[in-house]
Design a protein around this motif. Structure first.
Motif, PDB file in Angstrom:
ATOM      1  N   LEU A 227     -56.805 -19.288 -23.217  1.00  0.00           N
ATOM      2  CA  LEU A 227     -56.868 -19.365 -21.765  1.00  0.00           C
ATOM      3  C   LEU A 227     -56.805 -17.982 -21.125  1.00  0.00           C
ATOM      4  O   LEU A 227     -56.031 -17.119 -21.543  1.00  0.00           O
ATOM      5  N   SER A 228     -57.614 -17.793 -20.118  1.00  0.00           N
ATOM      6  CA  SER A 228     -57.553 -16.597 -19.290  1.00  0.00           C
ATOM      7  C   SER A 228     -57.393 -17.053 -17.843  1.00  0.00           C
ATOM      8  O   SER A 228     -57.972 -18.066 -17.440  1.00  0.00           O
ATOM      9  N   ASN A 229     -56.597 -16.319 -17.084  1.00  0.00           N
ATOM     10  CA  ASN A 229     -56.211 -16.721 -15.736  1.00  0.00           C
ATOM     11  C   ASN A 229     -56.615 -15.648 -14.726  1.00  0.00           C
ATOM     12  O   ASN A 229     -56.514 -14.451 -15.008  1.00  0.00           O
ATOM     13  N   ILE A 230     -57.052 -16.066 -13.551  1.00  0.00           N
ATOM     14  CA  ILE A 230     -57.496 -15.127 -12.527  1.00  0.00           C
ATOM     15  C   ILE A 230     -56.978 -15.559 -11.160  1.00  0.00           C
ATOM     16  O   ILE A 230     -57.022 -16.744 -10.808  1.00  0.00           O
ATOM     17  N   LEU A 231     -56.475 -14.577 -10.414  1.00  0.00           N
ATOM     18  CA  LEU A 231     -56.186 -14.813  -9.004  1.00  0.00           C
ATOM     19  C   LEU A 231     -57.047 -13.875  -8.161  1.00  0.00           C
ATOM     20  O   LEU A 231     -57.437 -12.794  -8.613  1.00  0.00           O
ATOM     21  N   VAL A 232     -57.336 -14.302  -6.940  1.00  0.00           N
ATOM     22  CA  VAL A 232     -58.055 -13.484  -5.977  1.00  0.00           C
ATOM     23  C   VAL A 232     -57.312 -13.569  -4.651  1.00  0.00           C
ATOM     24  O   VAL A 232     -56.981 -14.660  -4.180  1.00  0.00           O
TER      25      VAL A 232
ATOM     26  N   GLY B 192     -50.761 -18.558 -21.368  1.00  0.00           N
ATOM     27  CA  GLY B 192     -50.751 -20.013 -21.343  1.00  0.00           C
ATOM     28  C   GLY B 192     -51.381 -20.577 -22.594  1.00  0.00           C
ATOM     29  O   GLY B 192     -52.331 -20.010 -23.134  1.00  0.00           O
ATOM     30  N   ILE B 193     -50.834 -21.658 -23.079  1.00  0.00           N
ATOM     31  CA  ILE B 193     -51.306 -22.276 -24.325  1.00  0.00           C
ATOM     32  C   ILE B 193     -51.958 -23.621 -24.064  1.00  0.00           C
ATOM     33  O   ILE B 193     -53.006 -23.946 -24.615  1.00  0.00           O
ATOM     34  N   ARG B 194     -51.355 -24.389 -23.199  1.00  0.00           N
ATOM     35  CA  ARG B 194     -51.814 -25.772 -23.000  1.00  0.00           C
ATOM     36  C   ARG B 194     -52.514 -25.934 -21.656  1.00  0.00           C
ATOM     37  O   ARG B 194     -52.176 -25.287 -20.672  1.00  0.00           O
ATOM     38  N   GLN B 195     -53.475 -26.840 -21.647  1.00  0.00           N
ATOM     39  CA  GLN B 195     -54.235 -27.135 -20.436  1.00  0.00           C
ATOM     40  C   GLN B 195     -53.613 -28.345 -19.779  1.00  0.00           C
ATOM     41  O   GLN B 195     -53.986 -29.484 -20.042  1.00  0.00           O
TER      42      GLN B 195
ATOM     43  N   ALA C 140     -46.998 -23.095 -14.024  1.00  0.00           N
ATOM     44  CA  ALA C 140     -46.130 -22.053 -14.571  1.00  0.00           C
ATOM     45  C   ALA C 140     -46.874 -20.735 -14.704  1.00  0.00           C
ATOM     46  O   ALA C 140     -46.346 -19.661 -14.393  1.00  0.00           O
ATOM     47  N   ARG C 141     -48.118 -20.826 -15.168  1.00  0.00           N
ATOM     48  CA  ARG C 141     -48.883 -19.603 -15.354  1.00  0.00           C
ATOM     49  C   ARG C 141     -49.271 -18.993 -14.013  1.00  0.00           C
ATOM     50  O   ARG C 141     -49.276 -17.764 -13.858  1.00  0.00           O
TER      51      ARG C 141
ATOM     52  N   TRP D  51     -57.414 -19.656 -10.732  1.00  0.00           N
ATOM     53  CA  TRP D  51     -58.064 -20.581 -11.661  1.00  0.00           C
ATOM     54  C   TRP D  51     -57.930 -20.053 -13.074  1.00  0.00           C
ATOM     55  O   TRP D  51     -57.450 -18.939 -13.304  1.00  0.00           O
ATOM     56  N   ARG D  52     -58.353 -20.845 -14.018  1.00  0.00           N
ATOM     57  CA  ARG D  52     -58.283 -20.448 -15.422  1.00  0.00           C
ATOM     58  C   ARG D  52     -59.452 -21.050 -16.181  1.00  0.00           C
ATOM     59  O   ARG D  52     -60.121 -21.969 -15.707  1.00  0.00           O
TER      60      ARG D  52
END
Length: 435
Positions: A262-267, A312-315, A322-323, A347-348
């Motif tokens: 997983l990769s996470n992004i905020l804007v 993050g590990i789980r979807q 949490a992430r 989003w992720r």
């Protein structure tokens, strides 16, 4: 604030600012010359290349084009695609293969730029090259090593930057003790680029089968039978271009071959010039840091700021929440002047890792092919890999020769693939300790 987890389109900044193409309902052919599973950059560029040669092409996606990584990434069109580094690739595969891979990476960046020009895609291209920031004082030595490797392998000059020089260039983060600017690549709007490729494929007659989940592939009478959630399609050749969304049950040759991470992004909301000045960041050059679990960030053309990172590990809804919270904390630590700035989007999505830690463009047997595993850096490499996968399907020897031999290896299964999530959790724990 918007959210997005699997099962629905990611409510991302990209999706909010791109116009989705209209899709016509195809009239299915009895047998397509080629079927491609996965309508991201890989599948789209492969479809364009095949259709340009006069083949009938069906492009099949469980959701719609750009739903996966091609519409969720950070918009970094740059070098990369592997998890080894060019030095390790040279040690493992030899100098000639490493040099071929260097040329592939540079060609991949050029191809994205050329695609935008050839297909008249307005993808909000901005920034020149990318900057690597030392997140700790002791990681500054890594910049010198990277600079030497960049010159040796890529033949390009990378510029070392002190913290004072970074501030002067408008790239001041709290964890930026020094920097290294590498003049290759740029930033773009990944979904505008993706939708531009969709329109180019449509103009060439590619049939889009959106919301068709491929449950099984069968080989019968010299053709591939694709059993989807909405019916059956037949093709003489099939390319699997599903990357981090590859399903194990789809075909034995891909079972356990891809490790999704997983990769996470905020804007943020748009920043004022005063806010940019207060933090000391106004450059639009894509940047990332020296952490193993790196953070990547860039200022967008409308003065919003994008901040991404692994984790993050789980979807699940709980993991997502949490992430999102932790990601916000990390953002504020890196850019403290913006601690009170609203985050408009988070989003992720999945990136794809392979056991060999390199991308794969491979023949799997019986006219079945794959192109996948870009290790979180696929805007350029996926675009190039789709084009080369089409060459492999067409038996174009000259074009195939440009693909490093190690990339043409079939993906190997992870040991005890049912434990892949555990491997990832252990790696994250170790990386966090080192970082």
């Amino acid at each position: 604030m918007s959210a997005g987890i699997d099962g629905a389109p990611a409510a991302s900044y990209w999706r909010a600012t791109a116009t989705e193409p209209d899709y016509r309902t195809p009239a299915p052919k009895a047998v397509y010359d080629a079927a491609i599973v996965g309508a991201g950059y890989t599948g789209l560029t492969a479809a364009i290349a095949l259709a340009h040669k006069g083949l009938s092409v069906a492009l099949i996606d469980a959701q719609q084009p750009g739903w996966g990584a091609s519409g969720r990434n950070g918009g970094f069109c740059c070098l990369g695609g592997d998890h080894l580094g060019i030095g390790a690739i040279e040690k493992r595969f030899g100098t000639e293969q490493a040099q071929r891979y260097v040329q592939a990476q540079l060609a991949a960046i050029a191809q994205v730029k050329r695609n935008c020009e050839d297909f008249n895609i307005s993808a909000d291209i901005c920034g020149i090259g990318e900057t690597l920031l030392a997140h700790r004082e002791k990681t500054q030595a890594q910049l010198h090593q990277t600079q030497a490797a960049f010159q040796q392998h890529y033949g390009l000059e990378a510029q070392l930057l002190s913290s004072v020089e970074l501030k002067q260039r408008g790239q001041c983060a709290s964890a930026s003790f020094a920097g290294l600017h590498m003049p290759a690549g740029f930033g773009l709007h990944p979904l505008k680029y993706c939708y531009g490729l969709v329109r180019a494929a449509q103009n060439l007659g590619v049939d889009f089968y959106n919301n068709h989940t491929v449950a099984a592939l069968k080989h019968t009478s010299g053709r591939r039978q694709l059993n989807t959630s909405r019916g059956q399609l037949n093709a003489r050749k099939v390319l699997m271009a599903t990357n981090g969304y590859t399903q194990d049950a789809m075909h034995p040759s891909l079972n356990g071959r891809v490790l999704p991470a997983l990769s996470n992004i905020l804007v943020t909301r748009p920043l004022t010039q005063q806010e940019l000045d207060s933090q000391g960041w106004w450059s639009t050059n894509p940047s990332y840091d020296t952490r193993n679990l790196l953070y990547y960030f860039r200022l967008l053309p409308d003065q919003r700021f994008l901040f991404g990172g692994r984790g993050g590990i789980r979807q699940s809804e709980a993991s997502f929440a949490a992430r999102r919270k932790q990601h916000g904390v990390d953002f504020q630590r890196y850019f403290p002047a913006w601690a009170q700035v609203d985050v408009d989007y988070f989003w992720r999505g999945h990136v794809a890792l392979a056991r060999q830690q390199t991308p794969h463009i491979a023949a799997l047997g019986d006219e079945l092919y794959c192109a996948l595993a870009y290790h979180g850096n696929g805007v350029a490499m996926a675009s190039w890999s789709g084009h080369k996968a089409a060459a492999l399907m067409l038996k174009d020897a000259a074009a195939i020769a440009e693909v490093p031999a190690f990339m043409q290896n079939k993906p190997k299964a992870f040991p005890l693939p049912q434990l892949r999530t555990g491997y990832l959790a252990a790696a994250y724990l170790a990386y966090n300790c080192v970082d």
